[in-house]
Design a protein around this motif. Structure first.
Motif, PDB file in Angstrom:
ATOM      1  N   TRP A 165     -41.506  51.772 -47.955  1.00 51.34           N
ATOM      2  CA  TRP A 165     -42.354  52.159 -46.826  1.00 51.34           C
ATOM      3  C   TRP A 165     -41.735  53.338 -46.109  1.00 51.34           C
ATOM      4  O   TRP A 165     -40.537  53.578 -46.232  1.00 51.34           O
ATOM      5  CB  TRP A 165     -42.646  50.997 -45.875  1.00 51.34           C
ATOM      6  N   THR A 166     -42.572  54.094 -45.422  1.00 53.86           N
ATOM      7  CA  THR A 166     -42.092  55.198 -44.588  1.00 53.86           C
ATOM      8  C   THR A 166     -42.730  55.071 -43.215  1.00 53.86           C
ATOM      9  O   THR A 166     -43.832  54.538 -43.070  1.00 53.86           O
ATOM     10  CB  THR A 166     -42.465  56.580 -45.165  1.00 53.86           C
ATOM     11  N   LEU A 167     -42.040  55.570 -42.228  1.00 54.20           N
ATOM     12  CA  LEU A 167     -42.545  55.596 -40.865  1.00 54.20           C
ATOM     13  C   LEU A 167     -42.210  56.963 -40.303  1.00 54.20           C
ATOM     14  O   LEU A 167     -41.046  57.370 -40.292  1.00 54.20           O
ATOM     15  CB  LEU A 167     -41.887  54.490 -40.036  1.00 54.20           C
ATOM     16  N   ASP A 168     -43.231  57.719 -39.887  1.00 53.71           N
ATOM     17  CA  ASP A 168     -43.047  59.086 -39.408  1.00 53.71           C
ATOM     18  C   ASP A 168     -43.440  59.187 -37.943  1.00 53.71           C
ATOM     19  O   ASP A 168     -44.530  58.745 -37.558  1.00 53.71           O
ATOM     20  CB  ASP A 168     -43.914  60.061 -40.210  1.00 53.71           C
ATOM     21  N   PHE A 169     -42.561  59.780 -37.143  1.00 54.46           N
ATOM     22  CA  PHE A 169     -42.816  60.033 -35.731  1.00 54.46           C
ATOM     23  C   PHE A 169     -43.000  61.529 -35.544  1.00 54.46           C
ATOM     24  O   PHE A 169     -42.185  62.312 -36.022  1.00 54.46           O
ATOM     25  CB  PHE A 169     -41.634  59.564 -34.866  1.00 54.46           C
ATOM     26  N   ASN A 170     -44.052  61.923 -34.849  1.00 53.59           N
ATOM     27  CA  ASN A 170     -44.319  63.333 -34.589  1.00 53.59           C
ATOM     28  C   ASN A 170     -44.351  63.563 -33.086  1.00 53.59           C
ATOM     29  O   ASN A 170     -44.974  62.796 -32.351  1.00 53.59           O
ATOM     30  CB  ASN A 170     -45.669  63.744 -35.195  1.00 53.59           C
ATOM     31  N   ILE A 171     -43.683  64.617 -32.648  1.00 56.89           N
ATOM     32  CA  ILE A 171     -43.655  64.970 -31.228  1.00 56.89           C
ATOM     33  C   ILE A 171     -44.140  66.408 -31.113  1.00 56.89           C
ATOM     34  O   ILE A 171     -43.512  67.325 -31.643  1.00 56.89           O
ATOM     35  CB  ILE A 171     -42.235  64.842 -30.652  1.00 56.89           C
ATOM     36  N   GLY A 172     -45.277  66.586 -30.452  1.00 56.45           N
ATOM     37  CA  GLY A 172     -45.838  67.916 -30.276  1.00 56.45           C
ATOM     38  C   GLY A 172     -45.041  68.718 -29.265  1.00 56.45           C
ATOM     39  O   GLY A 172     -44.295  68.178 -28.448  1.00 56.45           O
ATOM     40  N   SER A 173     -45.204  70.029 -29.334  1.00 58.27           N
ATOM     41  CA  SER A 173     -44.527  70.898 -28.368  1.00 58.27           C
ATOM     42  C   SER A 173     -45.450  72.048 -27.995  1.00 58.27           C
ATOM     43  O   SER A 173     -46.335  72.429 -28.756  1.00 58.27           O
ATOM     44  CB  SER A 173     -43.203  71.433 -28.924  1.00 58.27           C
ATOM     45  N   ALA A 174     -45.229  72.578 -26.810  1.00 61.43           N
ATOM     46  CA  ALA A 174     -45.995  73.729 -26.324  1.00 61.43           C
ATOM     47  C   ALA A 174     -45.016  74.713 -25.701  1.00 61.43           C
ATOM     48  O   ALA A 174     -44.044  74.323 -25.045  1.00 61.43           O
ATOM     49  CB  ALA A 174     -47.025  73.288 -25.297  1.00 61.43           C
ATOM     50  N   GLU A 175     -45.284  75.973 -25.912  1.00 57.49           N
ATOM     51  CA  GLU A 175     -44.412  76.989 -25.326  1.00 57.49           C
ATOM     52  C   GLU A 175     -44.621  77.051 -23.820  1.00 57.49           C
ATOM     53  O   GLU A 175     -45.745  77.044 -23.328  1.00 57.49           O
ATOM     54  CB  GLU A 175     -44.685  78.363 -25.926  1.00 57.49           C
ATOM     55  N   ILE A 176     -43.514  77.075 -23.073  1.00 57.07           N
ATOM     56  CA  ILE A 176     -43.566  77.143 -21.609  1.00 57.07           C
ATOM     57  C   ILE A 176     -42.698  78.283 -21.073  1.00 57.07           C
ATOM     58  O   ILE A 176     -42.235  78.250 -19.941  1.00 57.07           O
ATOM     59  CB  ILE A 176     -43.147  75.793 -20.986  1.00 57.07           C
ATOM     60  N   THR A 177     -42.477  79.312 -21.871  1.00 55.48           N
ATOM     61  CA  THR A 177     -41.651  80.450 -21.477  1.00 55.48           C
ATOM     62  C   THR A 177     -42.284  81.190 -20.299  1.00 55.48           C
ATOM     63  O   THR A 177     -43.465  81.509 -20.326  1.00 55.48           O
ATOM     64  CB  THR A 177     -41.476  81.426 -22.649  1.00 55.48           C
ATOM     65  N   ALA A 178     -41.486  81.431 -19.278  1.00 53.75           N
ATOM     66  CA  ALA A 178     -41.964  82.174 -18.107  1.00 53.75           C
ATOM     67  C   ALA A 178     -41.815  83.675 -18.351  1.00 53.75           C
ATOM     68  O   ALA A 178     -40.894  84.123 -19.027  1.00 53.75           O
ATOM     69  CB  ALA A 178     -41.174  81.758 -16.874  1.00 53.75           C
ATOM     70  N   MET A 179     -42.703  84.453 -17.758  1.00 53.74           N
ATOM     71  CA  MET A 179     -42.666  85.911 -17.919  1.00 53.74           C
ATOM     72  C   MET A 179     -41.945  86.593 -16.763  1.00 53.74           C
ATOM     73  O   MET A 179     -41.850  87.805 -16.711  1.00 53.74           O
ATOM     74  CB  MET A 179     -44.099  86.457 -17.990  1.00 53.74           C
ATOM     75  N   SER A 180     -41.389  85.835 -15.842  1.00 55.04           N
ATOM     76  CA  SER A 180     -40.932  86.401 -14.574  1.00 55.04           C
ATOM     77  C   SER A 180     -39.521  86.983 -14.573  1.00 55.04           C
ATOM     78  O   SER A 180     -39.103  87.531 -13.576  1.00 55.04           O
ATOM     79  CB  SER A 180     -41.035  85.332 -13.495  1.00 55.04           C
ATOM     80  N   THR A 181     -38.758  86.868 -15.648  1.00 53.59           N
ATOM     81  CA  THR A 181     -37.382  87.337 -15.598  1.00 53.59           C
ATOM     82  C   THR A 181     -36.979  88.025 -16.899  1.00 53.59           C
ATOM     83  O   THR A 181     -37.464  87.679 -17.968  1.00 53.59           O
ATOM     84  CB  THR A 181     -36.408  86.172 -15.304  1.00 53.59           C
ATOM     85  N   GLU A 182     -36.099  89.011 -16.805  1.00 56.50           N
ATOM     86  CA  GLU A 182     -35.602  89.699 -17.991  1.00 56.50           C
ATOM     87  C   GLU A 182     -34.579  88.858 -18.738  1.00 56.50           C
ATOM     88  O   GLU A 182     -34.218  89.165 -19.864  1.00 56.50           O
ATOM     89  CB  GLU A 182     -34.980  91.033 -17.587  1.00 56.50           C
ATOM     90  N   ALA A 183     -34.088  87.791 -18.123  1.00 60.05           N
ATOM     91  CA  ALA A 183     -33.075  86.944 -18.747  1.00 60.05           C
ATOM     92  C   ALA A 183     -33.658  86.078 -19.869  1.00 60.05           C
ATOM     93  O   ALA A 183     -32.919  85.481 -20.628  1.00 60.05           O
ATOM     94  CB  ALA A 183     -32.421  86.056 -17.703  1.00 60.05           C
ATOM     95  N   ASN A 184     -34.965  86.000 -19.967  1.00 64.83           N
ATOM     96  CA  ASN A 184     -35.587  85.185 -21.015  1.00 64.83           C
ATOM     97  C   ASN A 184     -35.529  85.897 -22.350  1.00 64.83           C
ATOM     98  O   ASN A 184     -36.346  86.754 -22.648  1.00 64.83           O
ATOM     99  CB  ASN A 184     -37.053  84.878 -20.666  1.00 64.83           C
TER     100      ASN A 184
END
Length: 135
Positions: free
Chosen positions: A23-42
């Motif tokens: 048997w197999t059991l698969d867990f999936n965790i979605g992700s979304a980009e949350i990068t801010a545009m407000s700083t040059e450090a990104n």
């Protein structure tokens, strides 16, 4: 403690599905980009977790004399697929359990071998774990 497949089982509710050897059991965790545009450090993108889901499979030797395998086969062939609680055991009393729908039923048979069966499931809600034998 290492775990060995000989102690595992796959169950619908509390009843073992017979002749299952994998048997197999698969867990999936979605992700979304949350990068801010407000700083040059990104200089790297930032992500946050979104929706999770899980799915699983069970496979082994086709055994329609086993009531659980027969029920799954009947559900697939009559299109009356109800959700059930699936339990994936790693030890006699340690498992993951959740409600799922049967999403695939497959039979494979060869002239020089046994008839194999596989079932795939899609979780319909969260999944819980019960670890009791880890010592």
């Amino acid at each position: 403690m290492p775990l060995y497949g000989k102690d595992d089982s796959f169950r619908i509710g509390a009843t073992i599905v017979g002749s299952i050897d994998s048997w197999t059991l698969d867990f999936n965790i979605g992700s979304a980009e949350i990068t801010a545009m407000s700083t040059e450090a990104n200089t790297f993108r930032s992500y946050g977790q979104t929706i999770k889901d899980w799915s699983g499979t069970a496979s082994g030797t086709l055994d329609l004399a086993n009531a659980q395998q027969l029920a799954l086969a009947n559900a697939a062939t009559t299109a009356t697929i109800a959700s059930s609680t699936m339990r994936f055991y790693v030890l006699p009393a340690s498992y993951w359990a959740g409600t799922a729908y049967l999403s695939n039923f497959s039979i494979n048979s060869q002239i020089a071998g046994k008839a194999n069966v596989s079932f795939a499931f899609q979780g319909t809600s969260g999944i819980a774990s019960a670890y009791r034998d880890w010592e």
